[in-house]
Design an enzyme around this catalytic site. Structure first.
Site, PDB file in Angstrom:
ATOM      1  N   CYS A   2      25.227 -46.018  35.580  1.00  0.00           N
ATOM      2  CA  CYS A   2      25.635 -47.053  36.536  1.00  0.00           C
ATOM      3  C   CYS A   2      27.118 -46.960  36.898  1.00  0.00           C
ATOM      4  CB  CYS A   2      25.403 -48.424  35.932  1.00  0.00           C
ATOM      5  SG  CYS A   2      23.736 -48.690  35.382  1.00  0.00           S
ATOM      6  N   ARG A  27      27.554 -39.513  38.864  1.00  0.00           N
ATOM      7  CA  ARG A  27      27.217 -40.056  37.541  1.00  0.00           C
ATOM      8  C   ARG A  27      25.720 -40.187  37.345  1.00  0.00           C
ATOM      9  NH1 ARG A  27      31.716 -43.687  35.486  1.00  0.00           N
ATOM     10  NH2 ARG A  27      30.103 -44.885  34.483  1.00  0.00           N
ATOM     11  N   TRP A  73      21.384 -47.088  37.252  1.00  0.00           N
ATOM     12  CA  TRP A  73      20.553 -46.125  36.536  1.00  0.00           C
ATOM     13  C   TRP A  73      19.655 -46.980  35.648  1.00  0.00           C
ATOM     14  CZ3 TRP A  73      19.898 -44.374  31.393  1.00  0.00           C
ATOM     15  CH2 TRP A  73      19.306 -43.117  31.263  1.00  0.00           C
ATOM     16  N   ASN A  98      27.444 -53.036  34.287  1.00  0.00           N
ATOM     17  CA  ASN A  98      27.127 -51.811  33.537  1.00  0.00           C
ATOM     18  C   ASN A  98      26.974 -52.210  32.080  1.00  0.00           C
ATOM     19  OD1 ASN A  98      27.519 -50.385  35.850  1.00  0.00           O
ATOM     20  ND2 ASN A  98      29.334 -49.266  35.148  1.00  0.00           N
ATOM     21  N   GLY A  99      26.000 -51.609  31.402  1.00  0.00           N
ATOM     22  CA  GLY A  99      25.817 -51.928  29.984  1.00  0.00           C
ATOM     23  C   GLY A  99      24.458 -52.561  29.754  1.00  0.00           C
ATOM     24  N   LYS A 488      19.622 -26.344  29.637  1.00  0.00           N
ATOM     25  CA  LYS A 488      19.986 -26.173  31.058  1.00  0.00           C
ATOM     26  C   LYS A 488      18.720 -25.999  31.892  1.00  0.00           C
ATOM     27  CE  LYS A 488      23.121 -27.385  30.925  1.00  0.00           C
ATOM     28  NZ  LYS A 488      24.119 -27.820  30.023  1.00  0.00           N
ATOM     29  N   GLU A 491      16.608 -29.312  32.090  1.00  0.00           N
ATOM     30  CA  GLU A 491      17.146 -30.478  32.809  1.00  0.00           C
ATOM     31  C   GLU A 491      17.226 -30.264  34.304  1.00  0.00           C
ATOM     32  OE1 GLU A 491      21.039 -31.826  31.532  1.00  0.00           O
ATOM     33  OE2 GLU A 491      21.696 -29.793  31.180  1.00  0.00           O
ATOM     34  N   HIS A 507       6.931 -18.597  11.937  1.00  0.00           N
ATOM     35  CA  HIS A 507       6.546 -19.814  11.209  1.00  0.00           C
ATOM     36  C   HIS A 507       5.861 -20.825  12.129  1.00  0.00           C
ATOM     37  CE1 HIS A 507       8.548 -18.335   7.680  1.00  0.00           C
ATOM     38  NE2 HIS A 507       9.650 -18.139   8.382  1.00  0.00           N
TER      39      HIS A 507
END
Ligand code: F6R
Length: 611
Positions: A2, A27, A73, A98-99, A488, A491, A507
Site C-alpha cells: 500500500c 510498490r 494491496w 497502511n498497515g 525469480k 515470481e 532423496h
C-alpha cells in the site's frame, strides 16, 4: 504494498495525488483511490480496481486544495472498489491507511451497535468510523485522531481529512512508515519520498506514535505522549532519473543491466590497492567488528538468499554464522552467545517481518545490530547501530536483481573484514584478501561478459514457455543461487519452480524428472563440480532435459538432452555473484514469452510492510 499520498495547498492538488500514486505503483497494488475536499467543502471520493490510470480517468473533474490518496494491496477483503481506500464515514471524514488493525473485529461490533453502516470488508473502515464518532462527541479532527489511535492495536500509517476542517491534513504513524514533505506554502504526506519528487525535497520522517497537524503553512507534530516535538528535517537526494525506463522495456531488464554500474557504486571508496577498507563503513564499524565473534543474519526472500550465500563465506573464514527467515525468527525462543552480531539484510529497509525481528533482537543481548540495506532513511536503518549501504540505486522491478548482487558484494567485503580478526591483529594483507579484492574490482566487467550471453539465454528461454514446472540445482554457495533462480522464475513467469541442493535429488525429487521437467543447474568449476556432474547424470539417465550454466573449464558440453552456456572462469568467492545473472535473464525472458506483468507480478509488492 500500500502507498499513501496526501496534500494541502493553495492550488488544485488532484494532479499531485495522481502523480504521487503513479510514482508509488512500483510498490505493488491492486486498487487505488482518492478523496478531495472541494471548494464547496464537499468530499469527493473516487476509487477503482486496477491501475492508477483507471483512477485518473474517473478523477478528471475532481478539484480541491486538500486530499488524500492511496494504492491498496489487499490484506482484509478482496481487491474491489468498496475495499479500496480512502474509506469514509458519514461522507464527512476520509482515511487512507497502511498497515493492519488487529482489533478491528471488536471495534466493528461496537460501531455497528452505534449504528455505523459498513461498506467494506477491510480492517481500515473501523478507523474512519471511530474518528467520525469522536468528532460527533465534540473533538476537532486532530483530537479525534489522537483519541482513535489510542484505541487501535496493530500497525498504521494514516492520512485523514474532514470536510469540516477543509484546510487540515492529519498524519499519524505507528509501525508503518510515513513522512511529511515540505513545499512552498503547501505541504504533503507520503509513505515513500519517491511519491513527492516533483513537489518536495525537504522532508521529515514521523516516528512511531507521532501525529501531525498539517496546513498550507504550518506543521505541528505531537509524540505518543501528546507533547509537541520537532523532528529532524532531511533533504532528499532522489531524482526522476532513477525512475525512467531509459529505453528498456521493463525496469527488471534495466536493473539487470545496471548491475555493472551498481556494483561499481557498491565498491566505490571501499577498496584499497589490495585490501578492503573499513573506515568507509562508518565510524563505529571497527569497534562493532572487533566485538563480533559470531553472526546471526535475518532477512526475507531474496535478501535471505544473499545471507545464505554469505554464510558459506563467513564460515569458510572461521566466523560462525546462522541465517534465518525473519518471519520464523520472530516467533521462537533464542539462545544468544556473547559477541554475536545481529545482522539484517533488506533492499527496502521497510520489510515488517525483518523490522519486527530486529526490535525483538534488541532485547536479547546481541553485541550490536548491523543492517545491510539499499534505502537510506528507511526504518531498519534508523533502528540499527550501524548500516552498510549497498548503493544499488533505486530498484523498481518487484523482482529483486541488482539489490541481490550488491548485497552479496557488500557481504563479501564484511566477511573479509571479519576474517582479518579471525586471523589475528597486525597481519599483512594476505593472498586470499588480495585475490578477492582483485576479483571484486573485475566483477563489473565479468558481469558485462555474462550479460553478453543474453541472445543464448533467449534461445534457452523458449524451452520453458510451455512448461508448468522447473527444477533448479546447485551445490555449496550455489545452492542458494539456485534458490534465487527458482524464486525469480516463479515470481515473474508464474511457472512453479523449486530448488534443491543437487545432492538431495536422489532423496526424493528425482521422482519428478521426465521430459516435461526442465532442470536448470549452476555448475562453476569448484571442488563440488565432479559431485554435481554425477547428479546431472542422474537426471539425464531419467530422460530429463538439462540447462546448465557452467565454467568453460567444467568440461560440460551441449548435446540433444543438455544445453550448456559457458561463463568465463572466475574465483570461487565471486562465482555466486556472477552465476545469478544468467538466472535473472532466464526468468526475465521466460516471463516475456508468458506475457506476464514483469515489473508488477500478480499478488506481489515491492516493499512488504505487513506481516
Ligand atoms: C523477490 C523479492 C522479495 C524480497 C523480500 C524482502 O524478488 O524481492 O523476496 O527480497 O520481500 O525484501 P527486502 O529486501 O526489501 O527486505
Amino acid at each position: 504494498m500500500c502507498g499513501i499520498v496526501g496534500a494541502v495547498a493553495n492550488r488544485d492538488i488532484t494532479p499531485v495525488l495522481i502523480d504521487g500514486l503513479k510514482r508509488l505503483e512500483y510498490r505493488g497494488y491492486d486498487s487505488a483511490g482518492l478523496a478531495v475536499i472541494g471548494s464547496a467543502h464537499e468530499l469527493d471520493l473516487r476509487r477503482s480496481v486496477g491501475r492508477v490510470a483507471n483512477l485518473e480517468k474517473i478523477s478528471n473533474n475532481v478539484n480541491g486544495h486538500l486530499g488524500v490518496a492511496h494504492t491498496r494491496w489487499a490484506t482484509h477483503g478482496k481487491p474491489a472498489e468498496n475495499n479500496a481506500h480512502p474509506h469514509t464515514s458519514s461522507h464527512q471524514v476520509a482515511v487512507v491507511h497502511n498497515g493492519i488493525i488487529e482489533n478491528h473485529h471488536e471495534l466493528r461490533t461496537q460501531q455497528k451497535a452505534l449504528g455505523f453502516p459498513f461498506r467494506s470488508e477491510t480492517d481500515t473502515e473501523v478507523i474512519v468510523h471511530q474518528i467520525d464518532w469522536h468528532m460527533q462527541q465534540g473533538h476537532d479532527l486532530l483530537n479525534a485522531v489522537k483519541a482513535t489511535v489510542c484505541e487501535l492495536h496493530g500497525a498504521y500509517g494514516l492520512g485523514v481529512v474532514s470536510k469540516h476542517e477543509p484546510g487540515v491534513l492529519i498524519a499519524a504513524r505507528s509501525g508503518s512508515p510515513l513522512l511529511i514533505g515540505f513545499g512552498d506554502n503547501e505541504n504533503f504526506i507520503a509513505s515513500d519520498m519517491s511519491a513527492l519528487i516533483p513537489v518536495s525535497q525537504k522532508y521529515t520522517v514521523l516516528e512511531d506514535g507521532d501525529i501531525a497537524k498539517i496546513t498550507v503553512n504550518s506543521v505541528n507534530i505531537f509524540d505518543a505522549q501528546g507533547k509537541e516535538v520537532e523532528r529532524k528535517v532531511n533533504i532528499s537526494t532522489l531524482s526522476d532519473d532513477e525512475t525512467e525506463l531509459e529505453g528498456y522495456a521493463h525496469f527488471m531488464k534495466k536493473e539487470i543491466h545496471e548491475q555493472t554500474r551498481a556494483i561499481t557504486e557498491t565498491l566505490e571508496g571501499r577498496l584499497g590497492s589490495d585490501s578492503v577498507l573499513e573506515l568507509p563503513f562508518g565510524d563505529s564499524a571497527r569497534e562493532i567488528f572487533d566485538r563480533t565473534k559470531e553472526l546471526k543474519i535475518i532477512a526475507c526472500g531474496t535478501s535471505y538468499y544473499s545471507a545464505s550465500v554469505a554464510r558459506y563465506w563467513f564460515e569458510e573464514f572461521g566466523i560462525k554464522c546462522d541465517v534465518e527467515i525473519a518471519s520464523e525468527y520472530r516467533y521462537r525462543k533464542h539462545v544468544v552467545n556473547d559477541g554475536t552480531l545481529f545482522m539484517t539484510i533488506s533492499q527496502s529497509g521497510e520489510t515488517l517481518d525483518t523490522m519486527a525481528a530486529l526490535e525483538m533482537a534488541k532485547t536479547l543481548g546481541y553485541s550490536n545490530t548491523l543492517c545491510v540495506c539499499n534505502v537510506p532513511e528507511s526504518s531498519l536503518v534508523r533502528a540499527s547501530d550501524l548500516t552498510i549501504f549497498t548503493h544499488a540505486g533505486r530498484e523498481i522491478g518487484v523482482a529483486s536483481t541488482k539489490a541481490f548482487t550488491t548485497q552479496l558484494v557488500t557481504l563479501l567485503m564484511i566477511a573479509i573484514c571479519l576474517r582479518r580478526r579471525m586471523l589475528g591483529d597486525g597481519r599483512e594483507v594476505d593472498t586470499l584478501e588480495k585475490d578477492v579484492v582483485k576479483e571484486l574490482r573485475s566483477l563489473p566487467q565479468q558481469i558485462e561478459n555474462v550479460l553478453d550471453l543474453e541472445e543464448d539465454i533467449i534461445s534457452m528461454s523458449k524451452h520453458f514457455g510451455n512448461k508448468e514446472n522447473a527444477l533448479f540445482l546447485g551445490r555449496g554457495a550455489h545452492f542458494p543461487i539456485a534458490m534465487e533462480g527458482a524464486l525469480k522464475l516463479k515470481e515473474i513467469s508464474y511457472i512453479h519452480a523449486e530448488a534443491y541442493a543437487a545432492g538431495e535429488l536422489k532423496h526424493g525429487p528425482l521422482a519428478l524428472i521426465d521430459e516435461d521437467m526442465p532442470v536448470v543447474a549452476v555448475a562453476p568449476n569448484d571442488e563440488l563440480l565432479e559431485k554435481l556432474k554425477s547428479n546431472l547424470e542422474e537426471v539425464r539417465a531419467r530422460g530429463g532435459k538439462l540447462f546448465v550454466f557452467a565454467d568453460v573449464e567444467s568440461g560440460l558440453e551441449s548435446d540433444a538432452e543438455t544445453m550448456v552456456l559457458n561463463v568465463a572462469p572466475v574465483n570461487n568467492y565471486i562465482a555466486p555473484i556472477l552465476y545469478v545473472v544468467p538466472l535473472q535473464l532466464l526468468a526475465y525472458h521466460v516471463a516475456l514469452i508468458k506475457g506476464t506483468d514483469i515489473d508488477k507480478p500478480r499478488n506481489l509488492a515491492k516493499s512488504v510492510t505487513v506481516e
